[in-house]
Scaffold this active site. Structure first.
Site, PDB file in Angstrom:
ATOM      1  CG  ASP A  32     -37.155 108.883  27.403  1.00  0.00           C
ATOM      2  OD1 ASP A  32     -38.260 109.375  27.692  1.00  0.00           O
ATOM      3  OD2 ASP A  32     -35.959 109.658  27.835  1.00  0.00           O
ATOM      4  CG  ASP A  34     -37.760 115.272  26.374  1.00  0.00           C
ATOM      5  OD1 ASP A  34     -37.874 116.192  25.369  1.00  0.00           O
ATOM      6  OD2 ASP A  34     -39.002 114.843  26.694  1.00  0.00           O
ATOM      7  CG  HIS A 202     -37.405 117.519  33.084  1.00  0.00           C
ATOM      8  ND1 HIS A 202     -37.447 116.074  32.536  1.00  0.00           N
ATOM      9  CD2 HIS A 202     -38.479 117.756  33.610  1.00  0.00           C
ATOM     10  CE1 HIS A 202     -38.750 115.707  33.207  1.00  0.00           C
ATOM     11  NE2 HIS A 202     -39.207 116.670  33.789  1.00  0.00           N
ATOM     12  CE  LYS A 233     -40.379 107.215  30.855  1.00  0.00           C
ATOM     13  NZ  LYS A 233     -39.354 107.615  29.421  1.00  0.00           N
ATOM     14  CG  ASP A 259     -32.246 110.596  28.716  1.00  0.00           C
ATOM     15  OD1 ASP A 259     -33.463 110.079  29.039  1.00  0.00           O
ATOM     16  OD2 ASP A 259     -31.681 111.418  28.980  1.00  0.00           O
TER      17      ASP A 259
END
Length: 322
Positions: A32, A34, A202, A233, A259
């Site tokens: 991933d 970010d 986010h 995902k 994460d």
């Protein structure tokens, strides 16, 4: 290595020689972006060195991100700008790119796509040759002379008869009119309903959050009584994209590094991959331990096989391999 260091599995904090064993056992690494490789415009310390070294050692490295705001070409520039100098466009599997691939190769849509989303989605659709309504067509209505009129509403705007799919992604210009138009198009049961991803939010600075694409998708699901097909995902489709474009990708030889437990770890579990949580992003060890004690099979799928403080923990392992 049978999916675990020393036969253990589940929330295993690894370092040093344990990571070295993983590096020896795996030939494909999925990251991933970010929270794993960078935060905004700042690379996670050590991350560029890890990625560049893996690529230099001949490992297959792919990047799977639900962020639909950038086309892959822009991602290449960002990678390079932050020090990831060996990344190529074909290694990047964003939710916007995979959505375009799905519409072109799987759904083989015959008609236009109505997009709730931004430039990243439109650029990828354009490059894939998937027709979509231009933004001005979505937001305006015309008078009798063909001139655009302001303040279009669902009562007076034009609706295209050729929309065969609705695609929802991150859209910081989201409007009620877009929601209403998409709802009208999805009244047709043959109109596809796709979402780039289902991320709820986010993290931003100072404890603020940014609502994710999942919020917009949820609004449309409530309005239409339909469920979107999610491309990003934790759906398997991103991994299927990789497997279709790169021969010999064996799930048993892959490690998914992310994460977010509910997205990245579940994605890895759904695809039969070993998973690693890095603590530089959203989810923390305490979250994983809570899920590990759950009796629900779905929540067990959120539990990572391995945990590192940061992917920079790979760097000492490389030294052991030399």
């Amino acid at each position: 290595m049978d999916g675990a260091v020393g036969g253990l599995k589940g929330c295993l904090k690894v370092r040093g020689s344990q990571i070295r064993h993983l590096l020896e056992a795996k030939d494909t690494f999925l990251f991933d972006c970010d929270g794993v490789l960078w935060h905004g415009e700042k690379a996670v310390p050590g991350a560029p060195g890890v990625v560049n070294t893996l690529i230099g050692r001949g490992k297959r490295v792919f990047f799977v991100t639900n962020n639909s705001t950038r086309p892959r070409e822009n991602y290449v520039h960002k990678f390079y700008r932050l020090g990831f100098t060996d990344v190529r466009r074909e290694q990047i599997f964003s939710s916007s790119y995979c959505s375009a691939v799905y519409l072109r190769d799987v759904a083989r849509v015959r008609g236009q796509v109505f997009v709730i989303g931004g430039k990243g989605i439109r650029d990828e659709l354009r490059e894939a040759g998937v027709p979509f309504l231009q933004e001005e067509e979505q937001e305006r209505r015309l008078d009798v002379d063909g001139q655009p009129q302001p303040d279009a509403t669902i009562f007076n705007c034009d609706l295209s008869a050729d929309v065969k799919a609705v695609l929802v992604g991150h859209d910081d210009q989201f409007t009620f009119l877009k929601l209403a138009k998409a709802s009208c198009y999805l009244k047709d049961p043959d109109c596809l309903f796709l979402a780039t991803d289902n991320d709820p939010w986010h993290p931003l600075k100072d404890g603020r959050i940014l609502p994710g694409s999942g919020c917009l998708t949820a609004a449309l699901e409530v309005a239409t009584g339909r469920k979107a097909t999610v491309i990003g995902k934790p759906s398997r489709f991103m991994f299927e994209c990789i497997s279709s474009q790169f021969s010999g990708v064996d799930p048993a030889q892959c490690l998914m590094v992310g994460d977010r437990l509910e997205t990245d770890m579940l994605f890895g579990s759904n695809c039969g991959l070993d998973t690693m949580l890095t603590l530089t992003g959203v989810s923390q060890m305490e979250d994983a331990e809570v899920y590990s004690k759950s009796e629900r099979s779905t929540e067990q799928s959120f539990v990572p096989d391995y945990v590192v403080d940061s992917i920079a923990d790979f760097l000492p392992a490389f030294e052991e391999l030399d």
